[in-house]
Write a protein that holds these residues in place. Structure first.
Motif, mmCIF file in Angstrom:
data_model
loop_
_atom_site.group_PDB
_atom_site.id
_atom_site.type_symbol
_atom_site.label_atom_id
_atom_site.label_comp_id
_atom_site.label_asym_id
_atom_site.label_seq_id
_atom_site.Cartn_x
_atom_site.Cartn_y
_atom_site.Cartn_z
ATOM 1 N N ARG A 143 1.415 7.897 9.719
ATOM 2 C CA ARG A 143 0.355 8.559 8.947
ATOM 3 C C ARG A 143 0.614 8.371 7.467
ATOM 4 N NH1 ARG A 143 0.156 13.561 12.417
ATOM 5 N NH2 ARG A 143 1.871 14.291 11.138
ATOM 6 N N GLY A 144 -0.378 7.951 6.771
ATOM 7 C CA GLY A 144 -0.218 7.750 5.340
ATOM 8 C C GLY A 144 0.124 6.316 5.020
ATOM 9 N N SER A 145 0.824 5.622 5.944
ATOM 10 C CA SER A 145 1.092 4.223 5.659
ATOM 11 C C SER A 145 0.133 3.309 6.415
ATOM 12 C CB SER A 145 2.540 3.877 5.980
ATOM 13 O OG SER A 145 2.790 4.068 7.344
ATOM 14 N N GLN A 146 0.010 3.526 7.725
ATOM 15 C CA GLN A 146 -0.877 2.671 8.511
ATOM 16 C C GLN A 146 -2.227 3.326 8.780
ATOM 17 O OE1 GLN A 146 0.334 -0.088 10.859
ATOM 18 N NE2 GLN A 146 2.532 0.093 10.615
ATOM 19 N N LEU A 147 -2.156 4.635 8.963
ATOM 20 C CA LEU A 147 -3.361 5.426 9.240
ATOM 21 C C LEU A 147 -3.520 6.385 8.086
ATOM 22 C CD1 LEU A 147 -2.484 6.722 12.803
ATOM 23 C CD2 LEU A 147 -4.553 5.469 12.293
ATOM 24 N N ALA A 148 -4.716 6.502 7.539
ATOM 25 C CA ALA A 148 -4.900 7.471 6.460
ATOM 26 C C ALA A 148 -6.231 8.156 6.635
ATOM 27 C CB ALA A 148 -4.828 6.780 5.106
ATOM 28 N N HIS A 202 6.656 6.723 1.728
ATOM 29 C CA HIS A 202 6.530 5.537 2.567
ATOM 30 C C HIS A 202 7.076 4.274 1.929
ATOM 31 C CE1 HIS A 202 4.281 7.586 5.653
ATOM 32 N NE2 HIS A 202 3.493 8.097 4.736
ATOM 33 N N LYS A 203 7.068 4.222 0.604
ATOM 34 C CA LYS A 203 7.501 2.976 -0.060
ATOM 35 C C LYS A 203 8.828 3.160 -0.779
ATOM 36 C CE LYS A 203 3.602 0.627 0.498
ATOM 37 N NZ LYS A 203 3.175 -0.688 0.742
ATOM 38 N N ALA A 211 6.740 4.424 -9.605
ATOM 39 C CA ALA A 211 5.772 5.166 -8.810
ATOM 40 C C ALA A 211 4.615 5.618 -9.686
ATOM 41 C CB ALA A 211 6.445 6.365 -8.155
ATOM 42 N N ARG A 212 4.945 6.108 -10.890
ATOM 43 C CA ARG A 212 3.883 6.584 -11.784
ATOM 44 C C ARG A 212 2.949 5.447 -12.181
ATOM 45 N NH1 ARG A 212 7.751 9.643 -14.121
ATOM 46 N NH2 ARG A 212 8.015 8.253 -15.898
ATOM 47 N N CYS A 256 -0.859 3.150 0.362
ATOM 48 C CA CYS A 256 0.046 2.271 1.109
ATOM 49 C C CYS A 256 -0.704 1.200 1.886
ATOM 50 C CB CYS A 256 0.898 3.091 2.050
ATOM 51 S SG CYS A 256 1.922 4.277 1.204
ATOM 52 N N ALA A 257 -1.915 0.887 1.448
ATOM 53 C CA ALA A 257 -2.743 -0.115 2.114
ATOM 54 C C ALA A 257 -2.790 0.100 3.619
ATOM 55 C CB ALA A 257 -2.242 -1.531 1.787
ATOM 56 N N PRO A 258 -3.373 1.214 4.064
ATOM 57 C CA PRO A 258 -3.418 1.496 5.499
ATOM 58 C C PRO A 258 -4.306 0.488 6.220
ATOM 59 C CG PRO A 258 -4.899 2.969 4.344
ATOM 60 C CD PRO A 258 -4.185 2.187 3.286
ATOM 61 N N ARG A 259 -4.075 0.338 7.513
ATOM 62 C CA ARG A 259 -4.923 -0.591 8.272
ATOM 63 C C ARG A 259 -6.158 0.122 8.792
ATOM 64 N NH1 ARG A 259 -0.991 -3.398 12.313
ATOM 65 N NH2 ARG A 259 -2.800 -4.705 12.715
ATOM 66 N N LEU A 260 -6.031 1.432 8.942
ATOM 67 C CA LEU A 260 -7.200 2.199 9.383
ATOM 68 C C LEU A 260 -7.373 3.410 8.481
ATOM 69 C CD1 LEU A 260 -9.467 2.920 11.403
ATOM 70 C CD2 LEU A 260 -7.757 4.120 12.753
#
Lengths: 347, 343
Positions: B88-93, B120-121, B128-129, B171-175
């Protein structure tokens, strides 16, 4: 004949500050000089986005908020000058239907008592039985069975509650009903039922409506004349068809193009006018034309300094834009919208 | 292989003293990489609960979830909580309806955006900022460096929704699941946000599951649309097919209920009678039957199946409408002429 006339209506709310001694530090210009008139038996639709002052305007007509200046004439009588008691009496002829059907019905009153209250206050009906007969009759008109009488608001669905709200207004046999977002709290399938009901009642009783809504498609569906509000002022007013086919104010154009249409063919072919940024604060409205901070057609100088008057450009079509004709003729080109910037793109 | 497969998902809310309520009742659908899928329905149809179940965000107590959810071949529902949190947050958001209550009011926007990046990263401090400022800029927030230090209440509704989108796509999620992302916004702001979502999806190749009640929103944005009623998919199709040729009477009824800005004036709306409360259990027949103008006795004998009708078009109805659209019985509003489906 116009039954309701607003002349330079202003409603300003003071902003107070200070802990012990409250000082007025400014005003929210909720309604800032609106003039319009509503023909008897017709529907006037008022559209605008949140914060444009449309709800305040509706409430000001019934004097549910204090009017700062200006006139509201109902059949020639200036409501703004009536005493409290006189105004209270006048309200039997001017009724309101609210947005949130649950919030505007007392949860501890049953339907009969909700509808009887207005009748008692205005001394309509000789006896309880008399009033009950009238209530049953009204409920039937709005499509509710008489077994609704002893039930409470929570027992009804959203659409039925809105019918109760309409019945409460209708039972007093008003001439004008102000509908503030009458269907926005309802699901689409139910929305259509209530819209059809409003139309039916209008033709049956010759009612005059002032419909206030943010949904342009809804307003266009039921209105004869539409007024578009932006930051407390009317920017355009025209017949419902004309406003749609020939919008002249840049804000109206943007608003029309922003409404999604449930048809992929139409959606794919549409050219959207995205207007950048958000609504400026009504406590410090922009100088000159209030829309100039977001207007894709903004011209230097005049738009920033001179507030455009609402002027008649064609019979029944009024617009508050200095360059309405030039824009219509295509002599002025819009700047491509820089979508999300707070500051307007500089010319 | 599809990116997301939902198979017979069901969600039942059980209270101690109450009758269990089945909010989602066997929802199945699939989504391909890069697809924009619309989940449409009125309040109470189970669309939001479906999305929460996909994300594993439903509370564990008082809720029974059944069925399978596969994301990229992984069985999401059997994942340990830790793995699910990584996902969650990385792949799914997800983006929620109300941007104000989805943001923490006492934490500056910047920290809320960088939280995802940290988690996640593993990005820290200045990096980060800077990345957060880039993200805000990407979603069209002007002066991002200043906005990072501001609190949610200092942003307008549209800006808050942009900030939420920035966090979701960090995080450039896939979904990406968007639950009524524009319902709380004004139309001109809605147009801005829909434009942004469409553009993000196209440029990043993210799949988008768009949950909404607004048929207009899905008409412009979605590739395919699933219509939900009483916890089940009752029609699934490409957007072109669905709007031109709705087969389920509910879909047709919805289209006939919406006043269209471009429709000729004076045309009456054709509402669906009753309300969502007038429903029967799917086990006893079609849940829509009590409100349907086309129901027959056949509708009250067991659950209708989702049946295919043409390329990529499915409906759950024994008396479908518009099966053979002639000019007379399928006008542009999609409402149905009388005697349309005599069997």
């Amino acid at each position: 004949m116009s039954v309701l006339e607003l002349e330079d209506l202003k409603v300003h709310f003071p902003i107070r500050s200070g802990v012990v001694f409250e000082r007025t530090v400014g005003y929210v210009h909720a309604v800032d000089g609106v003039s319009l008139s509503v023909e008897a038996g017709s529907t006037y639709g008022l559209v605008g986005e949140s914060g444009c002052g449309k709800t305040t305007l509706g409430r000001a007509v019934l004097r549910l908020v204090d009017i700062t200046s200006g006139h509201v004439r109902f059949e020639g009588t200036d409501l703004a000058e009536l005493s409290g008691e006189q105004m209270r009496r006048a309200r039997s002829r001017l009724q309101m239907v609210f947005q949130d059907p649950l919030g505007s019905l007392d949860p501890r009153q049953n339907v009969e008592s909700i509808l009887a209250e207005g009748l008692e206050v205005h001394g309509i009906g000789r006896s309880r039985a008399d009033r009950r007969a009238k209530i049953v009759d009204t409920l039937e008109r709005v499509g509710l069975a008489s077994n609704a009488l002893s039930r409470y608001p929570h027992e009804f669905s959203g659409g039925q509650r809105q019918r109760i709200g309409i019945a409460r207004a209708l039972v007093l046999e008003p001439d004008v009903i102000i509908c503030d977002e009458p269907v926005s709290a309802l699901d689409v399938s139910v929305q259509a039922q209530v819209l059809n009901l409003l139309e039916e009642l209008q033709s049956a009783f010759g009612l005059t409506y002032l419909v206030i809504a943010h949904d342009l498609a809804v307003v266009r569906h039921i209105s004869d004349v539409i007024g578009v509000m932006y930051l407390g002022g009317l920017v355009e007013e025209a017949g419902a068809d004309e406003l749609y086919t020939e919008p002249m104010h840049p804000y109206t154009k943007a608003l029309l193009s922003a409404v999604p249409i449930p048809d992929p063919v139409v959606e794919d072919a549409r050219e959207q006018i995205l207007i950048p940024g958000d609504l400026p604060s009504p406590s410090s409205p922009p100088s000159g034309c209030r829309f100039h901070t977001r207007c894709p057609w903004r011209q230097p100088e005049r738009c920033d300094t001179e507030r455009p008057e609402l002027r008649e450009v064609a019979p029944g079509h009024r617009v508050a834009c200095h360059y309405a004709e030039e824009i219509l003729a295509g002599e002025l080109r819009p700047r491509s919208a820089d979508v999300a910037s707070d500051t307007p793109p500089r010319a | 292989m599809p990116l997301l497969t939902v198979d017979n998902l069901s969600v039942t809310f059980t209270g101690d003293d109450k009758r269990p309520v089945r909010a989602v009742d066997g929802v199945s659908f699939g989504m391909d990489e890069g697809e924009v899928l619309g989940l449409v329905g009125e309040s109470g149809c189970g669309k939001s609960v479906t999305s929460l179940a996909l994300m594993g965000l439903l509370p564990s107590r008082g809720v029974e979830v059944g069925g399978r959810v596969h994301f990229d071949g992984i069985d999401v529902r059997s994942l340990p909580a830790r793995r699910l949190r990584d996902m969650r947050g990385s792949q799914l958001a997800m983006i929620f309806q109300d941007p104000l209550s989805s943001l923490n009011p006492v934490v500056p926007i910047g920290r809320q955006v960088t939280e995802t990046l940290r988690r996640h990263k593993g990005m820290r401090g200045k990096a980060a900022r800077e990345r957060a400022a880039e993200l805000l800029d990407r979603v069209g927030i002007p002066d991002p460096a200043r906005r990072l230090t501001e609190y949610p209440h200092q942003l307008s509704g549209g800006m808050r929704q942009r900030a939420l989108i920035a966090m979701a796509v960090a995080c450039a999620p896939r979904l990406l699941i968007a639950d009524e992302p524009t319902t709380a916004l004004d139309v001109t702001i809605q147009a801005q946000i829909l434009d942004l979502l469409g553009e993000l999806v196209r440029s990043e190749g993210t799949s988008l599951l768009m949950i909404t009640h607004d048929l207009g929103v899905v008409a412009g944005l979605c590739d395919n649309i699933n219509v939900l009623y009483a916890g089940r998919v009752i029609e699934a199709s490409s957007r072109q097919q669905l709007f031109a040729n709705p087969h389920h009477p509910y879909t047709a009824g919805l289209l006939g209920s919406v006043p269209r800005l471009d429709a000729p004036r004076g045309e009456a709306l054709t509402p669906i009678r009753g309300s969502i409360n007038d429903t029967i259990d799917w086990n006893d027949g079609c849940a829509f039957a009590p409100r349907c103008d086309h129901y027959t006795m056949e509708c009250l004998t067991g659950t209708p199946e989702l049946v295919p009708a043409g390329e990529g078009h499915q409906h759950r109805c024994v008396n479908p409408v518009n099966l053979d659209p002639g000019p007379a019985d399928a006008d542009r509003h999609g409402h149905v002429a009388e005697g349309d489906n005599v069997r």
